[in-house]
Write a protein that holds these residues in place. Sequence first.
Motif, PDB file in Angstrom:
ATOM      1  N   THR A 120       0.827  -1.217   0.000  1.00 36.37           N
ATOM      2  CA  THR A 120       0.000   0.000   0.000  1.00 36.37           C
ATOM      3  C   THR A 120       0.859   1.264   0.000  1.00 36.37           C
ATOM      4  OG1 THR A 120      -0.071  -0.055   2.411  1.00 36.37           O
ATOM      5  CG2 THR A 120      -1.920  -1.067   1.255  1.00 36.37           C
ATOM      6  N   ASN A 121       0.316   2.317  -0.596  1.00 34.85           N
ATOM      7  CA  ASN A 121       0.987   3.621  -0.604  1.00 34.85           C
ATOM      8  C   ASN A 121       0.016   4.673  -0.108  1.00 34.85           C
ATOM      9  OD1 ASN A 121       3.384   2.739  -2.190  1.00 34.85           O
ATOM     10  ND2 ASN A 121       1.797   2.321  -3.711  1.00 34.85           N
ATOM     11  N   PRO A 122       0.523   5.702   0.572  1.00 33.35           N
ATOM     12  CA  PRO A 122      -0.382   6.813   0.903  1.00 33.35           C
ATOM     13  C   PRO A 122      -0.970   7.379  -0.391  1.00 33.35           C
ATOM     14  CG  PRO A 122       1.760   7.083   1.999  1.00 33.35           C
ATOM     15  CD  PRO A 122       1.895   5.922   1.059  1.00 33.35           C
ATOM     16  N   GLN A 123      -2.167   7.890  -0.284  1.00 37.38           N
ATOM     17  CA  GLN A 123      -2.797   8.462  -1.497  1.00 37.38           C
ATOM     18  C   GLN A 123      -1.952   9.552  -2.119  1.00 37.38           C
ATOM     19  OE1 GLN A 123      -6.889   9.786  -1.310  1.00 37.38           O
ATOM     20  NE2 GLN A 123      -7.301   8.089   0.070  1.00 37.38           N
ATOM     21  N   TRP A 124      -1.322  10.368  -1.280  1.00 33.19           N
ATOM     22  CA  TRP A 124      -0.525  11.465  -1.846  1.00 33.19           C
ATOM     23  C   TRP A 124       0.682  10.930  -2.623  1.00 33.19           C
ATOM     24  CZ3 TRP A 124       4.537  11.887  -0.285  1.00 33.19           C
ATOM     25  CH2 TRP A 124       4.895  11.317   0.930  1.00 33.19           C
ATOM     26  N   VAL A 125       1.209   9.777  -2.192  1.00 27.58           N
ATOM     27  CA  VAL A 125       2.325   9.165  -2.929  1.00 27.58           C
ATOM     28  C   VAL A 125       1.811   8.699  -4.296  1.00 27.58           C
ATOM     29  CG1 VAL A 125       3.896   7.172  -3.009  1.00 27.58           C
ATOM     30  CG2 VAL A 125       3.670   8.487  -0.894  1.00 27.58           C
ATOM     31  N   ALA A 126       0.637   8.061  -4.282  1.00 29.36           N
ATOM     32  CA  ALA A 126       0.049   7.585  -5.543  1.00 29.36           C
ATOM     33  C   ALA A 126      -0.212   8.773  -6.478  1.00 29.36           C
ATOM     34  CB  ALA A 126      -1.235   6.821  -5.254  1.00 29.36           C
ATOM     35  N   GLU A 127      -0.717   9.867  -5.899  1.00 25.30           N
ATOM     36  CA  GLU A 127      -1.016  11.049  -6.732  1.00 25.30           C
ATOM     37  C   GLU A 127       0.250  11.650  -7.331  1.00 25.30           C
ATOM     38  OE1 GLU A 127      -3.197  13.423  -3.957  1.00 25.30           O
ATOM     39  OE2 GLU A 127      -4.906  12.050  -4.078  1.00 25.30           O
ATOM     40  N   GLN A 128       1.364  11.470  -6.634  1.00 21.00           N
ATOM     41  CA  GLN A 128       2.634  12.012  -7.173  1.00 21.00           C
ATOM     42  C   GLN A 128       3.299  11.049  -8.160  1.00 21.00           C
ATOM     43  OE1 GLN A 128       5.291  13.131  -3.979  1.00 21.00           O
ATOM     44  NE2 GLN A 128       3.924  14.704  -3.202  1.00 21.00           N
ATOM     45  N   GLY A 129       2.590   9.969  -8.530  1.00 21.42           N
ATOM     46  CA  GLY A 129       3.156   9.055  -9.536  1.00 21.42           C
ATOM     47  C   GLY A 129       3.644   7.739  -8.967  1.00 21.42           C
ATOM     48  N   GLY A 130       3.444   7.540  -7.667  1.00 21.68           N
ATOM     49  CA  GLY A 130       3.772   6.248  -7.053  1.00 21.68           C
ATOM     50  C   GLY A 130       5.197   5.813  -7.338  1.00 21.68           C
ATOM     51  N   TRP A 131       5.348   4.554  -7.718  1.00 21.86           N
ATOM     52  CA  TRP A 131       6.688   3.978  -7.898  1.00 21.86           C
ATOM     53  C   TRP A 131       7.286   4.305  -9.258  1.00 21.86           C
ATOM     54  CZ3 TRP A 131       9.689   2.033  -4.064  1.00 21.86           C
ATOM     55  CH2 TRP A 131       9.064   1.905  -2.820  1.00 21.86           C
ATOM     56  N   LEU A 132       6.551   5.114 -10.056  1.00 20.20           N
ATOM     57  CA  LEU A 132       7.148   5.588 -11.308  1.00 20.20           C
ATOM     58  C   LEU A 132       7.887   6.904 -11.099  1.00 20.20           C
ATOM     59  CD1 LEU A 132       4.393   4.777 -13.932  1.00 20.20           C
ATOM     60  CD2 LEU A 132       6.787   4.053 -14.016  1.00 20.20           C
ATOM     61  N   ASN A 133       7.597   7.558  -9.994  1.00 23.78           N
ATOM     62  CA  ASN A 133       8.216   8.847  -9.703  1.00 23.78           C
ATOM     63  C   ASN A 133       9.583   8.626  -9.043  1.00 23.78           C
ATOM     64  OD1 ASN A 133       8.965  11.305  -8.669  1.00 23.78           O
ATOM     65  ND2 ASN A 133       7.074  11.646  -7.487  1.00 23.78           N
ATOM     66  N   PRO A 134      10.665   9.124  -9.646  1.00 23.72           N
ATOM     67  CA  PRO A 134      12.001   8.900  -9.063  1.00 23.72           C
ATOM     68  C   PRO A 134      12.103   9.404  -7.628  1.00 23.72           C
ATOM     69  CG  PRO A 134      12.161  10.019 -11.194  1.00 23.72           C
ATOM     70  CD  PRO A 134      10.695   9.905 -10.880  1.00 23.72           C
ATOM     71  N   GLN A 135      11.258  10.385  -7.264  1.00 25.81           N
ATOM     72  CA  GLN A 135      11.267  10.917  -5.889  1.00 25.81           C
ATOM     73  C   GLN A 135      10.896   9.882  -4.839  1.00 25.81           C
ATOM     74  OE1 GLN A 135      12.207  13.810  -4.451  1.00 25.81           O
ATOM     75  NE2 GLN A 135      13.092  14.063  -6.488  1.00 25.81           N
ATOM     76  N   ILE A 136      10.285   8.761  -5.285  1.00 22.80           N
ATOM     77  CA  ILE A 136       9.855   7.733  -4.335  1.00 22.80           C
ATOM     78  C   ILE A 136      11.035   7.252  -3.484  1.00 22.80           C
ATOM     79  CG2 ILE A 136      10.149   5.765  -5.928  1.00 22.80           C
ATOM     80  CD1 ILE A 136       7.179   5.959  -3.635  1.00 22.80           C
ATOM     81  N   VAL A 137      12.207   7.272  -4.054  1.00 22.36           N
ATOM     82  CA  VAL A 137      13.375   6.751  -3.342  1.00 22.36           C
ATOM     83  C   VAL A 137      13.641   7.618  -2.104  1.00 22.36           C
ATOM     84  CG1 VAL A 137      15.820   6.173  -3.540  1.00 22.36           C
ATOM     85  CG2 VAL A 137      14.304   5.838  -5.497  1.00 22.36           C
ATOM     86  N   VAL A 138      13.643   8.917  -2.266  1.00 23.29           N
ATOM     87  CA  VAL A 138      13.928   9.779  -1.106  1.00 23.29           C
ATOM     88  C   VAL A 138      12.741   9.854  -0.158  1.00 23.29           C
ATOM     89  CG1 VAL A 138      15.810  11.220  -1.953  1.00 23.29           C
ATOM     90  CG2 VAL A 138      13.484  11.833  -2.519  1.00 23.29           C
ATOM     91  N   ILE A 139      11.533   9.825  -0.689  1.00 17.48           N
ATOM     92  CA  ILE A 139      10.411   9.927   0.262  1.00 17.48           C
ATOM     93  C   ILE A 139      10.239   8.621   1.038  1.00 17.48           C
ATOM     94  CG2 ILE A 139       9.187  11.867  -0.791  1.00 17.48           C
ATOM     95  CD1 ILE A 139       7.333  10.030  -2.159  1.00 17.48           C
ATOM     96  N   PHE A 140      10.550   7.501   0.407  1.00 17.74           N
ATOM     97  CA  PHE A 140      10.473   6.230   1.146  1.00 17.74           C
ATOM     98  C   PHE A 140      11.547   6.215   2.240  1.00 17.74           C
ATOM     99  CE2 PHE A 140      11.450   1.575   1.577  1.00 17.74           C
ATOM    100  CZ  PHE A 140      10.237   1.206   2.137  1.00 17.74           C
ATOM    101  N   GLU A 141      12.740   6.655   1.880  1.00 20.08           N
ATOM    102  CA  GLU A 141      13.815   6.665   2.885  1.00 20.08           C
ATOM    103  C   GLU A 141      13.441   7.577   4.070  1.00 20.08           C
ATOM    104  OE1 GLU A 141      17.789   7.845   1.609  1.00 20.08           O
ATOM    105  OE2 GLU A 141      18.290   8.270   3.708  1.00 20.08           O
ATOM    106  N   ARG A 142      12.844   8.725   3.769  1.00 23.89           N
ATOM    107  CA  ARG A 142      12.453   9.667   4.835  1.00 23.89           C
ATOM    108  C   ARG A 142      11.450   9.008   5.783  1.00 23.89           C
ATOM    109  NH1 ARG A 142       9.567  14.796   2.374  1.00 23.89           N
ATOM    110  NH2 ARG A 142       7.862  13.302   2.213  1.00 23.89           N
TER     111      ARG A 142
END
Length: 453
Positions: A120-142
Amino acid sequence: MIRATHTFPHGFLWGTATSSHQVEGDNTNNDWWIWEQEHGRILQDHKSGKACDWWGGRWQEDLDRAAEGGQNAHRLSIEWSRVEPSPAVWDDSALDYYRQIIKGALDCGLMPMVTLHHFTNPQWVAEQGGWLNPQIVVIFERYVRKVVNALHDLVGLWVTINEPNVYSFLAYLEGSFPPGMKDLKSLPLVIKHMVLAHAAAYHAIHEIQPDSLVGLAHHYHGFRPANPRNSLDRWLARFKSENFNNIFPRAVIDGRIRTPFWKGQVAQAVGTQDYFGLNYYTVEQCAFNPLRPLNAFQRGVYPEGADLSPTGYIANEPAGMWEALCWAHRFNLPIYITENGVEDAESAIRPRYLAAHIRQVWRAVNFNWGVRGYFHWSLVDNFEWERGWTQRFGLWALDVGTQQRRKRLSADLYAEICKANGLSSEMVAIYAPEILEEMFPPRGPVELGVSSG
Ligand code: IFM
């Protein structure tokens, strides 16, 4: 009857596994919740709803059941959307509640294994493109840093991501998980981001907690050629295994991602596993269809006469557990069976499935392969993703409407195994007599040959 016990090493972990969205209920702020509201996404339009009502407090009674059943460990997951409901906005009360649950587990003698991402992902993560968005790496780490900083005094065993192969294939290729994409071109990017996010999480956790054990829960699915003499079937089985089973475990060993359409380097991922987490359920047959070659990625079939679970979802193939263990052993790390189980509302097949699979784990233990624990999926029936409530994996049955629990026969068998730290022929005789002779062959008559001399 032969009397024998398959004994496990002292300190072996016996547990069950659960995940946040499947048991907590009211996870209204993640992508699965939204997905469930869309007609046709889930079988019979089922919804997770209150699930097993763990967020309402019923985690305590279920963990008590696990402990009374002799278990000494529990694998659970943290719901990212509760901890970080909006970008960089933290809900400390959610973390406090997870502390309460984990302390509760420890108080009843269950060592926690904690997963940080389980589908599962927070809705805001999904809205930002989920696992296709390269930013996922830094937001997941945070997010991981936030959780580990809050819980590291209670937890030492972490799973960064559950079944990244299942998640990426179902969400981005098959389309049965949100965001429901069917796009072969996107898949390599998602895989790359998942490997990078895992690596970032691994390094972050070790920075906070150097002596922790961190890994992934890899899903191993057995693929066999439907006709072993047919070279196309053999090729298809190898192709599927290569691409479904091997991409993630290899990437975190040598930092190289090898998909059929894209290859790349992820140096940060080299050596980012302290143990090998293995989820195993079944083996399927692969038959190449020359008229539909693109079906290569679709689900295979089970052979005629297979010992099937009630909805036909899983074939009881204990040899596949052995195959999976041999495969996992090649990665040269301690092994935890992070999931194994079967859907079976009446405990018709589960007792023999359980006994026969645990026997394979014992075989590996006897070779001193460093198998440290076994987590059965699952403790109580829970929300089975796109299959909703149509499948029942619990040792305990759940009435979703009333939240009543009912113990299944398999719970008694598993409790006996956990309490004895072993599996005996007596247990098999009581719970799965149909496989007693196969598992513990009786002594045959002595052949008194007629001497010719
Ligand atoms: O329920 C799932 C779990 O979330 C991931 N592994 C397989 C289980 C059974 O379908």
